[in-house]
Enzyme design. Sequence first.
Site, mmCIF file in Angstrom:
data_model
loop_
_atom_site.group_PDB
_atom_site.id
_atom_site.type_symbol
_atom_site.label_atom_id
_atom_site.label_comp_id
_atom_site.label_asym_id
_atom_site.label_seq_id
_atom_site.Cartn_x
_atom_site.Cartn_y
_atom_site.Cartn_z
ATOM 1 N N GLU A 350 -35.044 0.602 -31.538
ATOM 2 C CA GLU A 350 -33.898 1.510 -31.629
ATOM 3 C C GLU A 350 -33.653 2.307 -30.352
ATOM 4 O OE1 GLU A 350 -33.902 2.490 -36.372
ATOM 5 O OE2 GLU A 350 -35.292 3.611 -35.130
HETATM 6 C C1 TNX Z 1 -36.303 2.307 -38.743
HETATM 7 S S1 TNX Z 1 -38.318 0.315 -38.218
HETATM 8 C C2 TNX Z 1 -37.165 2.776 -37.768
HETATM 9 C C3 TNX Z 1 -37.785 4.089 -37.922
HETATM 10 C C4 TNX Z 1 -37.349 4.772 -39.171
HETATM 11 C C5 TNX Z 1 -37.266 3.779 -40.294
HETATM 12 C C6 TNX Z 1 -36.955 4.377 -41.626
HETATM 13 C C7 TNX Z 1 -38.275 0.920 -36.863
HETATM 14 C C8 TNX Z 1 -38.974 0.175 -35.879
HETATM 15 N N1 TNX Z 1 -37.599 2.049 -36.692
HETATM 16 O O1 TNX Z 1 -37.523 4.882 -36.805
HETATM 17 O O2 TNX Z 1 -38.285 5.760 -39.481
HETATM 18 O O3 TNX Z 1 -36.302 2.811 -39.991
HETATM 19 O O4 TNX Z 1 -37.050 3.425 -42.641
#
Ligand code: TNX
Length: 539
Positions: A350
């Site tokens: 992300e």
């Molecule tokens: C996605 S999965 C994220 C996290 C969040 C999560 C909540 C991932 C690698 N990143 O930053 O906490 O979703 O479900």
Amino acid sequence: MATAGRSRLRTALAAGMLAAGTGAAALVAPPAANADPQAAKTSSMRDVVPAPVTVKPAADTTFTLTSGTKVFTSAGARDVGGYLAGILRRSTGYRLPVVDVPDDAPDRASAKGISLLLAGADPSVGDQGYQLDVTAKAVVIRAQRPAGLFAGVQTLRQLLPAEIESATVRKGPWVIGGGQIVDRPRLAYRGAMLDVARHFHPVETVLRYIDELALYKVNYLHLHLTDDQGWRIAIDSWPRLATYGGSTQVGGGVGGYYTKADYAAIVAYAESRYITVVPEVDMPGHVNAALASYAELSCDGKAPPLYTGIAVGFSSLCADKEITYKFIDDVLGELAALTPGPYLHVGGDEAHSTKPADYAAMMNRVQKIVADHGKSVLAWHQVVGATPLPSTVAQYWGTTPSSPEVAAAAKTGTKILLSPANKAYLDMKYDANTPLGLRWAGYVEVKDAYDWDPGAYINDVDASSVLGVEAPLWTETIVTLRDIEYMAVPRLPAIAELGWSPASSHDWTAFRTRLGSQGPRWTAQGINFYRSPQVPWAS
Ligand code: TNX
């Protein structure tokens, strides 16, 4: 507390019986009445979770644990013997002395009692498996390594009546059905992740979770140590990361962080349960707590305020500043020194505020830094957008089997760790009524968590590229140990079974019955589990 209960607790404490318990909670649970309402039931070898490779019950044969039973261990197995005896002493009240037997003693496998032997196992068990034989006279667990004996001990616990998990003395009888189990894991990496950044979770909570992971033969604990909302590990060369960056959490509470001694205690406790800790420092995104602590890490040289919301994708390290790489090298160097395991997890997810070219450049440099500190990279699967080193493992968290980029990386040798969010994310709600959790990847009931094959999940990724499975628990909405348990149990055992048991044993109908037989064990341990309507819970 009744007087009899109090004096029993005192006796147990004086004898050191509770000291080797399976978690802090063992010391505070109220003692149960000594008279069990019903005689303990014998558990079946066919009920074990995760399902063993081969199970051959011997009808009409039983072994009974008594006040005279001893635990015999060969050299090198004494710690596992002590761990087993510690668990059994709490509920049986028996002395269960741990006695050494020489590895070359001719009669070492015929001693009356429980033997843990680092010799004589079926060669198919490998480094992590075990062979368990129950006859009228003896329980014998054989393995090639202590990790295998430890796995065998977890199976043995499940062959005893559920009351064996009680923190206080129960009446028994402690009968085990006879037969033989030969067992080994399907996948090398069977993991769980705990996010201690969104909400900080104290050391005792992590230790208790480690004990719960061990029950299901999980062998990796990934700790998500840093995120926008908090930095949870002391770094001597950048002290404000923890003291300031760790000072709050989601919702604005006080947060917290692990000192190096705290962290070393977690690593050592995990090691004693044959679990390897994988620390994660997320980058180049998810870094607001770091930027807030050190203004020089931001591209504009300004420190943002601390963040207590749950948005993602708004923070980034600065690709063009050399201080960025000094920071990364210092942090990962200190972390590597605290890490006996092979992996450092560097996040990589992300990074919506990082330009793709900057992302690739930073992740490539980060991989080199990790290698220079003698470790291998684990990263979320977006790392395949950089150039993965041959040793880099990509953790897949997508929600569909289609990921051409990950499949292409697998073709060139990148190993894949599977955590598809719509199957393996323990922070997803079970259904619309679940009071905790998120729903962006959909509801994940127990059947959803169980009913997929990690060896054939991503299109065009061969089973030989799959290192293992991991069940992540993000904690935006998860505050207490009870919250953690409610979301993890029973989905964590489902994911653990996918990692351990042969694909040929995969069967939802059989699994849900076996899972149901775990309920009374969790009750005896005081675990706050979700009573899924999909599971026929044993009483
Ligand atoms: C996605 S999965 C994220 C996290 C969040 C999560 C909540 C991932 C690698 N990143 O930053 O906490 O979703 O479900």
